[in-house]
Design a protein around this motif. Structure first.
Motif, short mmCIF file in Angstrom:
data_model
loop_
_atom_site.label_atom_id
_atom_site.label_comp_id
_atom_site.label_asym_id
_atom_site.label_seq_id
_atom_site.Cartn_x
_atom_site.Cartn_y
_atom_site.Cartn_z
N VAL A 15 -12.46 1.94 -6.60
CA VAL A 15 -12.29 2.14 -5.48
C VAL A 15 -11.19 2.39 -4.23
O VAL A 15 -11.85 2.71 -3.41
N VAL A 16 -10.25 1.48 -4.66
CA VAL A 16 -8.84 1.17 -3.69
C VAL A 16 -7.84 2.07 -4.20
O VAL A 16 -7.56 2.57 -5.65
N CYS A 17 -6.89 2.88 -3.84
CA CYS A 17 -6.65 4.16 -3.76
C CYS A 17 -5.14 3.38 -3.05
O CYS A 17 -5.61 3.16 -1.54
N GLU A 18 -3.96 3.96 -3.10
CA GLU A 18 -2.86 3.57 -2.10
C GLU A 18 -2.37 4.43 -1.76
O GLU A 18 -2.08 6.25 -2.55
N ASN A 19 -1.96 4.73 -0.66
CA ASN A 19 -1.96 6.70 0.58
C ASN A 19 -2.41 7.81 0.29
O ASN A 19 -2.92 8.04 1.71
N VAL A 20 -3.33 8.12 -0.71
CA VAL A 20 -3.56 9.47 -1.09
C VAL A 20 -4.82 9.48 -2.22
O VAL A 20 -4.23 7.93 -2.81
N TYR A 21 -5.36 9.70 -1.48
CA TYR A 21 -6.93 9.54 -2.28
C TYR A 21 -6.60 10.07 -3.68
O TYR A 21 -5.78 11.44 -3.83
N ARG A 22 -7.23 9.48 -4.96
CA ARG A 22 -6.93 10.34 -6.15
C ARG A 22 -7.77 10.30 -6.76
O ARG A 22 -8.65 9.08 -6.82
N ASP A 23 -8.86 11.76 -7.44
CA ASP A 23 -9.62 11.57 -8.13
C ASP A 23 -9.35 10.63 -9.65
O ASP A 23 -8.77 10.53 -9.77
N ARG A 24 -9.95 9.66 -9.82
CA ARG A 24 -10.38 9.03 -11.85
C ARG A 24 -10.03 10.33 -12.83
O ARG A 24 -11.05 11.13 -12.33
N THR A 25 -9.98 9.74 -13.57
CA THR A 25 -9.98 11.24 -14.52
C THR A 25 -11.23 10.92 -15.52
O THR A 25 -11.88 9.39 -15.10
N GLU A 26 -12.23 11.77 -15.80
CA GLU A 26 -13.21 11.22 -16.24
C GLU A 26 -13.08 10.30 -17.05
O GLU A 26 -13.50 9.22 -17.24
N GLU A 27 -12.20 9.76 -18.31
CA GLU A 27 -11.74 8.59 -19.22
C GLU A 27 -12.79 7.44 -18.20
O GLU A 27 -12.82 6.44 -18.21
N GLU A 28 -11.35 7.54 -16.91
CA GLU A 28 -10.99 6.60 -16.00
C GLU A 28 -12.09 6.13 -15.85
O GLU A 28 -12.58 4.84 -15.67
N LEU A 29 -13.48 6.84 -15.15
CA LEU A 29 -14.82 7.16 -14.87
C LEU A 29 -16.38 6.68 -15.70
O LEU A 29 -16.48 5.53 -15.46
N ARG A 30 -15.69 6.82 -16.57
CA ARG A 30 -16.15 6.15 -17.58
C ARG A 30 -16.36 4.92 -18.14
O ARG A 30 -16.91 3.84 -18.31
#
Ligand SMILES: Cc1cc2nc3c(=O)[nH]c(=O)nc-3n(C[C@H](O)[C@H](O)[C@H](O)COP(=O)(O)O)c2cc1C
Length: 248
Positions: free
Chosen positions: A184-199
């Motif tokens: 839930v925390v990104c540094e400076n820019v928004y980045r989508d979690r990959t599907e693997e990260e999401l799982r």
């Protein structure tokens, strides 16, 4: 990890949906409200009005309109935080100033103000041993809620809270766990979690194993594709389209 009493209380707080019969005293109510007033507020304007719903009939109406949640009728204290874009324009006009109509920016700022005040009330209550629960469904049934609460133009419900002392069962209930920080925390820019990260995020939130493919569809059906959620979106669209609901 740094640690102190405030951090411990913020971490331990959980929503309470079943209350003992014990009332919230007048002193406690005053302290909860005072904490709300002392929250940060845009330009020190307090862009909210707080409705204390004491009328049992109105409570029952609100319980029905807010997705039929009987705890709204039963809670010792029930506060609706209204985004109020009316008080200051009335003062401006009383002072002879010509003003524009309030717009979406004024509404969003007042909604933020209201929610921040509400969260101070939650924290203050928690410190007194009084539990609380937000009722997001106050955004539903826009027309009926406005009528039930006799809301004038320029005033919109932002948050609803019920308060009371938790029953033992509620005290013993485990607090639902959160996503890990990296989810839930990104540094400076928004980045989508990959599907693997999401799982992996959902597994971490569940504290280990999580049957993503089995559990996500029913959650979605209940929370996102549900009738109440569609109604909330319909009502919110009305709020944004029809705000300020006339100008007096
Ligand atoms: C904006 C908002 C709306 C909510 N609406 C409801 C609601 O209508 N009914 C309910 O039982 N809980 C409601 N909740 C409480 C959440 O379900 C609860 O915060 C969440 O499950 C996390 O649990 P916790 O508060 O115990 O940590 C709401 C919370 C928020 C912040």
């Amino acid at each position: 990890m740094v640690d102190n009493e405030t951090l411990r209380q913020l971490s331990a707080r959980k929503s309470v949906r079943v209350f003992t019969e014990e009332p919230v005293t007048a002193e406690e109510r005053a302290a909860i409200l005072e904490a709300a007033f002392q929250a940060p507020t845009a330009g020190n304007q307090q862009l909210y009005t707080i409705l204390d719903i004491t009328d049992p009939e109105l409570r029952r109406t609100m319980a029905d309109l807010c997705d039929h949640q009987p705890m709204i009728a039963q809670a010792p204290l029930c506060l609706v935080f209204l985004a109020d874009c009316r008080r200051w324009p009335r003062a401006y006009r009383a002072a002879g100033v010509e003003i524009r109509d309030p717009g979406p920016g004024d509404l969003l700022l007042a909604v933020a103000d209201s929610c921040i005040a509400a969260q101070n009330a939650v924290t203050a209550a928690e410190s007194l041993g009084i539990g609380s629960c937000y009722i997001g469904d106050v955004l539903e049934n826009c027309e009926a809620v406005r009528a039930a609460l006799h809301l004038p133009p320029q005033v919109v419900p932002a948050a609803m809270l019920i308060f009371g002392r938790p029953t033992q069962q509620q005290k013993d209930r485990k607090k639902p766990t959160r996503f890990p920080a990296e989810a839930v925390v990104c540094e400076n820019v928004y980045r989508d979690r990959t599907e693997e990260e999401l799982r992996a995020d959902f597994a971490a939130r569940a504290g280990g194993e999580y049957d993503f493919d089995a559990k996500i569809p029913p959650f979605c059906a209940f929370k996102y594709n549900s009738d109440f959620s569609r109604e909330m979106s319909r009502s919110a669209a009305v709020y944004l389209k029809d705000f300020p609901f006339g100008v007096e």
